[in-house]
Write a protein that holds these residues in place. Structure first.
Motif, mmCIF file in Angstrom:
data_model
loop_
_atom_site.group_PDB
_atom_site.id
_atom_site.type_symbol
_atom_site.label_atom_id
_atom_site.label_comp_id
_atom_site.label_asym_id
_atom_site.label_seq_id
_atom_site.Cartn_x
_atom_site.Cartn_y
_atom_site.Cartn_z
ATOM 1 N N MET A 1 0.839 -1.196 0.000
ATOM 2 C CA MET A 1 0.000 0.000 0.000
ATOM 3 C C MET A 1 0.872 1.242 0.000
ATOM 4 S SD MET A 1 -2.628 1.230 2.965
ATOM 5 C CE MET A 1 -3.382 2.845 2.899
ATOM 6 N N SER A 2 0.582 2.199 -0.891
ATOM 7 C CA SER A 2 1.344 3.438 -0.913
ATOM 8 C C SER A 2 0.916 4.311 0.257
ATOM 9 C CB SER A 2 1.104 4.182 -2.235
ATOM 10 O OG SER A 2 -0.268 4.462 -2.406
ATOM 11 N N LEU A 3 1.885 4.966 0.888
ATOM 12 C CA LEU A 3 1.583 5.776 2.056
ATOM 13 C C LEU A 3 0.989 7.109 1.637
ATOM 14 C CD1 LEU A 3 4.676 5.032 4.312
ATOM 15 C CD2 LEU A 3 2.447 3.916 4.274
ATOM 16 N N ASN A 4 0.130 7.633 2.466
ATOM 17 C CA ASN A 4 -0.592 8.869 2.178
ATOM 18 C C ASN A 4 -0.038 9.992 3.043
ATOM 19 O OD1 ASN A 4 -2.505 10.957 1.962
ATOM 20 N ND2 ASN A 4 -4.151 9.507 1.545
ATOM 21 N N PRO A 5 0.806 10.881 2.485
ATOM 22 C CA PRO A 5 1.390 11.949 3.297
ATOM 23 C C PRO A 5 0.386 13.035 3.660
ATOM 24 C CG PRO A 5 2.039 12.199 1.002
ATOM 25 C CD PRO A 5 1.290 10.903 1.094
ATOM 26 N N ASN B 1 -2.985 5.568 6.750
ATOM 27 C CA ASN B 1 -1.891 4.639 6.461
ATOM 28 C C ASN B 1 -2.003 3.354 7.269
ATOM 29 O OD1 ASN B 1 -0.723 6.413 4.643
ATOM 30 N ND2 ASN B 1 0.598 7.355 6.197
ATOM 31 N N ILE B 2 -1.750 2.229 6.584
ATOM 32 C CA ILE B 2 -1.667 0.924 7.230
ATOM 33 C C ILE B 2 -0.271 0.375 6.960
ATOM 34 C CG2 ILE B 2 -2.472 -1.477 7.194
ATOM 35 C CD1 ILE B 2 -5.260 -0.448 6.534
ATOM 36 N N TYR B 3 0.443 0.035 8.006
ATOM 37 C CA TYR B 3 1.798 -0.492 7.876
ATOM 38 C C TYR B 3 1.735 -2.010 7.998
ATOM 39 C CZ TYR B 3 2.925 4.392 8.573
ATOM 40 O OH TYR B 3 2.984 5.761 8.442
ATOM 41 N N ARG B 4 1.842 -2.677 6.860
ATOM 42 C CA ARG B 4 1.685 -4.127 6.853
ATOM 43 C C ARG B 4 2.877 -4.837 7.494
ATOM 44 N NH1 ARG B 4 0.197 -6.317 1.069
ATOM 45 N NH2 ARG B 4 0.296 -8.265 2.257
ATOM 46 N N ARG B 5 2.550 -5.874 8.227
ATOM 47 C CA ARG B 5 3.569 -6.726 8.838
ATOM 48 C C ARG B 5 4.485 -7.291 7.759
ATOM 49 N NH1 ARG B 5 2.733 -12.165 8.428
ATOM 50 N NH2 ARG B 5 4.038 -13.553 9.703
ATOM 51 N N MET C 1 -4.384 -3.508 11.517
ATOM 52 C CA MET C 1 -3.127 -3.608 12.262
ATOM 53 C C MET C 1 -1.963 -4.018 11.368
ATOM 54 S SD MET C 1 -4.620 -5.621 15.597
ATOM 55 C CE MET C 1 -2.997 -5.892 16.296
ATOM 56 N N GLY C 2 -2.259 -4.334 10.101
ATOM 57 C CA GLY C 2 -1.203 -4.732 9.171
ATOM 58 C C GLY C 2 -0.982 -6.223 9.104
ATOM 59 N N ILE C 3 -1.861 -7.006 9.743
ATOM 60 C CA ILE C 3 -1.714 -8.459 9.766
ATOM 61 C C ILE C 3 -2.589 -9.077 8.683
ATOM 62 C CG2 ILE C 3 -2.108 -10.546 11.139
ATOM 63 C CD1 ILE C 3 -1.646 -8.812 13.655
#
Length: 376
Positions: free
Chosen positions: A1-5, A11-15, A235-237
């Protein structure tokens, strides 16, 4: 997923997980989260099973699982794999020969619990068949079928017992130098499943298959899955998902995609933003949305459509969508294109007109994408 500044709260930070392949579908790493379902036809009825697989694929399924309970089903699997547009996972329980036969038949993945296959020699035979035929494995831990020694140890199914079961199965594969596997720890209890998956995510870098098992009928199962899977994905899981419903497998796929779309993790087809309707509505919102959902099922291009009954929220929602329609007065409403007012349209012709506008916009998006790829 591209981060949204601009909107970091989205934003979701995938594991971080390692990548495996299920046929031609990558699972894990930075691969898109894949959507799965499972056929409910008799596997020996090849025509019916293939038709169901094709319908699921048309709805967006990346992977489809097929049960292989007996030798006749294993023979049928070869024909099903040959006609399937997506990779097929063979669902194997207890009998090691079915796993070997499924790998030989072309299954892209075997869903097994190594500890339930039998003696270490039999486990090695299944792993060898998977390795020889380029077949990955999914370890499928389920709260309803935990090993006896774990139930005795913990007293009841619980997250700790599910994690221990999963890690025991992982060790069996790793001891045989097999690493092309993913793992699930499913439960029908949302709290138990969520807790087990969180522990699993910390204990291994294997790709994780998410699911709330035996979630129930269409409405109740959708809600339980959205809560359980949605929170874990947030949660990125999770690297691949199945929504388990007592419903048509196509509905499982649709719900799975809607969950991913709502979190911005996958984009496919038209995302309809619509109001619940009220006395202010200038047209029948509920009926209109129901008809549009059916009329726009063929659109695969990711895009957005707002259908709002009145001018209170309609213009604001239309600013954020590719196509929009806001109810007005005197039997007509306003059509918005790319967030801007475009033209008025009578309610009696609005559905055909909106379908036309969406199809036109989808073609423009596809043409732009093709041009961008050609320029690379």
């Amino acid at each position: 997923m591209s981060l949204n500044p601009v909107r970091p709260w989205r934003n979701i930070y995938r594991r971080e997980s390692r990548r495996i392949m299920v046929g031609n579908v990558p699972v894990g790493g930075d691969a898109p989260i894949s959507v799965q379902t499972m056929t409910n036809t008799l596997t020996t009825d090849v025509a019916a099973t293939v038709a169901q697989v094709q319908a699921a694929a048309e709805a967006g399924a990346d992977i489809v699982r097929v049960s292989v309970p007996d030798e006749a089903s294993a023979r049928a699997l070869k024909e099903i794999v040959a006609e399937s547009p997506v990779p097929i996972v063979a669902d194997i329980h207890f009998h090691y020969r079915r796993g070997i036969e499924a790998a030989e038949a072309g299954a892209a993945c075997l869903r097994i619990n190594p500890g339930n296959i039998g003696s270490p020699e039999r486990v090695r035979e299944v792993i060898s068949a998977a390795r020889d035929h380029g077949c990955s494995i999914r370890i499928g831990v389920n709260a309803g079928s935990l090993e006896k020694h774990l139930l005795e140890k913990y007293g009841e199914p619980c997250p700790d017992a599910m994690l221990e079961s999963g890690l025991e199965h992982i060790r069996i594969l790793q001891d045989n130098d097999f690493h092309e596997f993913k793992i699930s720890v499913k439960a029908s209890d949302v709290f138990m499943a969520a807790a087990a998956y969180q522990q699993l995510a910390e204990a291994t870098d294997a790709p994780i298959h998410l699911g709330i098992t035996e979630a129930g009928g269409f409405v109740s199962g959708t809600i339980k899955s959205a809560i359980g899977l949605g929170n874990l994905l947030w949660m990125g899981i999770g690297d691949t998902i199945r929504v388990s419903l007592s419903a048509d497998p196509v509905e499982e796929v649709k719900v799975g995609y809607e969950i991913l779309k709502s979190l911005g993790l996958r984009h496919r087809g038209v995302n309809i933003i619509s109001c619940p309707s009220c006395a202010r509505q200038g047209f029948d919102v509920i009926k209109t949305v129901e008809m549009l959902e059916k009329r726009l099922e063929h659109i695969k291009t990711p895009m957005s459509l707002s259908i709002i009954g009145c001018v209170v929220n309609g213009p604001g929602e239309a600013l954020m969508t590719d196509v929009g329609f806001t109810g007005g007065g005197a039997g007509s409403g306003m059509v918005y294109l790319a967030g801007k007012q475009s033209h008025k349209m009578g309610n009696d012709a609005m559905i055909d007109h909106i379908v036309e506008q969406v199809e036109k916009k989808a073609a423009e998006i596809e043409a732009a994408n093709a041009a961008a790829q050609a320029a690379e």
